[in-house]
Design a protein around this motif. Sequence first.
Motif: not given
Ligand SMILES: Nc1ncnc2c1ncn2[C@@H]1O[C@H](COP(=O)(O)OP(=O)(O)O)[C@@H](O)[C@H]1O
Lengths: 222, 584
Positions: B535-539
Motif C-alpha cells: 500500500f502506497t500513495t507515492k508515485s
Molecule cells: N508520516 C506519514 N505521513 C503521512 N502518510 C504516511 C506517513 N507514513 C506513511 N504514510 C502513508 O503510508 C503509505 C505506506 O508507507 P510505506 O509502507 O512506508 O510505503 P511507501 O513509503 O513506499 O509508500 C505511504 O504511501 C503513505 O501514504
Amino acid sequence: MTGRQASPSLAGAEDPIVFVIDDDSSVREALSSLFRSVGLRVEAFGSAHEFLQLKLPNVPSCLILDIRLPRVSGLDFQAELAKADIHIPVIFMTGHGDIPMTVRAMKAGAVDFLTKPFRDQDMLDAVTAAIERDRNSRDEAKVLSNLHELFATLTPRERQVMALVTTGLMNKQIAAEIGLAEITVKIHRGHIMRKMGAKSLPDLVRMAELLGIGPASGQPQT
Amino acid sequence: MIRKPTIKSWRSAEQWLLGSMALALGTVAGIWLLLDPVPMAVPHFAALVLLIASLAASLIMIGLAGRTRRQMEAMLQGRASAEARAIETLRNSEAQWKEVFEHNPVMYFMVDATGTVLSVNTFGAAQLGYSVSELLGKSVLKVFPAEEQLAAKSNVGVCLENIGQTHSWEICKVRKDGSSLWVRENAKAVRRLDNQLIVLIACEDITERKEAENALRQSEMYLAEAQRLSRTGSFGWRAGSDEIIWSEETFRIFGFDKAPSINRATVIQRIHPDDRARVLRTTGRALSEWKDFEHGYRLLMPDGSVKHVHARAHAVKDTSSGIDFVGAVSDVTARKRAEMELHEAQATLAHVTRVTALGELAASIAHEVNQPLAAVVTNAAACRRWLDRDPPDLKEARGTLESIIKDGTRAGEVIQRVRALVNKAPDQKAPLNINDVINEVISLVQHELLNHRISLQLELSPALPLAVADRVQLQQVILNLVINGIEAMQPVMDRPRELMIRTCQDEARQIMVTVKDCGVGLATENADRLFDAFFTTKSGGMGMGLSICRSIVDAHGGRLSASGNAGPGATFHFTLPLDQEGAP
Ligand SMILES: Nc1ncnc2c1ncn2[C@@H]1O[C@H](COP(=O)(O)OP(=O)(O)O)[C@@H](O)[C@H]1O
Ligand SMILES: [Mg+2]
C-alpha cells in the motif's frame, strides 16, 4: 561547541585572517590546525549566524564556507553577504555530487572551490591567492579613498578644469570652452597638480580614470 | 434337570400297562375276526375264547393293581408320616429349584453332542426373544450369528473332549429380532445316566460390559490414531521413580521402540545437547515447585536429524498410579520449518527494502563518511607541517594525531552501521538502549534532513530500561519511519518542517518510541491500509516500509500504530517489552 578557535587577538594585528564556517567540528578543527601550522591567523565558526556576530577587522582575509550548511546554505549566505555589502573572497568546500551548487557558487563570485577531502597545498594555495586578492582590493580601495579625499579639496572650478585637462585638451581650448583667460586655466592647472599630488599629466589622467571623472560631469562616478 | 427323565420313565411304565391291556383286547378281537367265517357251531367256541381272554386280562390287571396296591400299602405302612413330609419338602424344593431354574437371570442350556437343544430355561429363551418350545429340539446354532457359529461349535467341541471340565468363553449371540447379545458362557460336558453326552451351559449377559469395553478400546484406538495424526504423544512422569510412561506416539516421536515405560536418563540423552541444560532446568524447577510447565526443545535423532518438539505438563496428584506430571509432547518440526521459511522470506524482504532505503540515503551517507575523511586528511597534512617546523611543534602534532584517530574511528563506525544494514544478518537479539539505536540512525539521515530543511527535535528519555531486540531490525524500523516523515513533509512550504523523535515509558512501563512529523498527514480512508504490504500513495513508493516495520515490531512482542496529529502531520508509535527475566 563554540566555533571560536584560540588565536591572537584580532585588534591591532595587521596579519591576514582566514575565516572558516563548517557545521562539522572535526573539519573546523582540522582546518584551524592546518592554517596555524603555516602561521596564518584563523577564526572558525559552526554557523553563518555566529560569523555575522563578528565585527570584521580591516585586514586582508578570506572565508572558507561549506556549501551545505544547516538552516542557511552556503550559497544563500554568499548572497546575503553581498547584499550586506561585505566583500570578502569566498572559497567553497563541497562534497561529491555538488556540481550544480558549485557552478552557482562560482557564478555568484566565489574565488575558488575545493572538493572534500582536498589536498592541503590546494587549500593553502587557494587561501593565499584569496588573501592576496583581498589585499589588492583593499589597497585599491585605500588608494581610491585617498584620491577621493584629495579630490574633495579641489574647488568646483578646479574639478571642472581637471576633467577637461584629463581628456587631453590644451589650455587654450579649455579657456575657450569655459570662458576663462588662458593664464587663469594655467594657474588652476598648477593648483590641481599640487593638490592631487600628481607628478605628471599621465599621472593625473590615471587618477581621473580611477575616480571615474568624465568630461561631461566633472564629478567622480563611484 | 435330573428329575425330568425319571418322571418320564415312570410315565412310560403306565403307558406300558395300558398298552398291554389294549394288546390283550386286541388279541381277543383278532381271534374273533379270524374265526368269523367259521360255521354256526363256532359262536360257542368264540364266546369261550373271549371269556378266557377277558378273564386272563382281568387277572393280569388285578394282579398288577394288587401289586401296586401292596407296594403302596407297604410304603405307607413302612415309612410312616415323616417320609411323607420329606416328600412334600422335596416337592416344594423341587418346585423352588424349578422356579429358580426357570427365572434365574442366568440363561441355562442343555444341548446334546450334536448341538441340539435338549433344554432351556424360560429366562434364557426369553433373553433371546424366543419361547422355550421354539428352541427345544432345534440346533443351538440358531441363536448365534453366522460369524460366531464356528466358534460356538468348537467351544462345544472343546467341552466334549474334556468331559467334566468347566470351560468359559465370551461370545456374541443373536436374538430372534436380529439384535445381538454378548454373553459369557460357562460350560461343561457330562455323561447322563443313560450314557448320553450332554453339554450344560450357563450364560450371563455381558453386553453392557462388552460395549463399555468396546467403547474404551475404540476410544483408545481413536486416541492413538489422533496422537499419530497430530504427532502429539502423551506421557506420565513418576518423579520419584524417574520412570516415564509414554504413549505409542511419544515413543515414535522420540524414536524409541515401544515399551511399558522408559528411563528418564535415556530420554535426556536424546535431547539436543544445546537444549539439555535448559530442559533440565525447566523440569527441575517444575519438580521442586510441583507446578505445570511448558517448553520447546530439540531432539537429536540417531541419524543426525533434528526434531523440534513442544511439551506441556500438568502437575497432578494421583496416589494410585504415583504419577506426578501428566503431559503431552508434540512434534512441531514441520511447523518450525515453515516458520523458519516464512521468517527467512520476511528477512529477505526486509533486507531488500533496507538496502533500497539506504540507496535513497546514499548521498547523505557518503557525506557522513566524507566529513571525517576530510578531517583526517587535513589533520594529517597539518601534522606533517607541525613536524616540519624548526623546531617541530610536537604538542600540535600530537593534537592532530588525536583528531585523526577520533575521525578515523567515526568514519569506520558509519561504514560499519551501513554495512550492518546492508548485510543480511540473522536475528541477533540482545539487550540494548533504544536511544543509542535512534542516534545511530540519525547519524545516517542527518544530511537528508538538512537537504530537506527539516529540523530534528530529539526528546530521548535518559533513564530508559534496556530492551531485548535486534539492533539492525530496530534501526530499520526507525529509519523507515523517519524517511516516511521526511517524505510526508516534502510538500510543506508554509510552515517549518519539524520532525520529532521521542522515547519514554508508557503506562505499562513498556518502552515507547514516537516519531512525529508535520507533513501531509493521514487520510482517514487509508488508515486501515497503511500497514498493508504494497500500500502506497507515492508515485515511486514500494509500500513495504510500514508493513515490514509492523512485522519487526510484532516479532519483538511490541505494537506499531499510527495516529493523526491535532495539528498537521502524522505520528507513529511503537512499543517494546522490557528485558524481563523469563520472557519467552
Ligand atoms: N508520516 C506519514 N505521513 C503521512 N502518510 C504516511 C506517513 N507514513 C506513511 N504514510 C502513508 O503510508 C503509505 C505506506 O508507507 P510505506 O509502507 O512506508 O510505503 P511507501 O513509503 O513506499 O509508500 C505511504 O504511501 C503513505 O501514504
Ligand atoms: Mg516508506
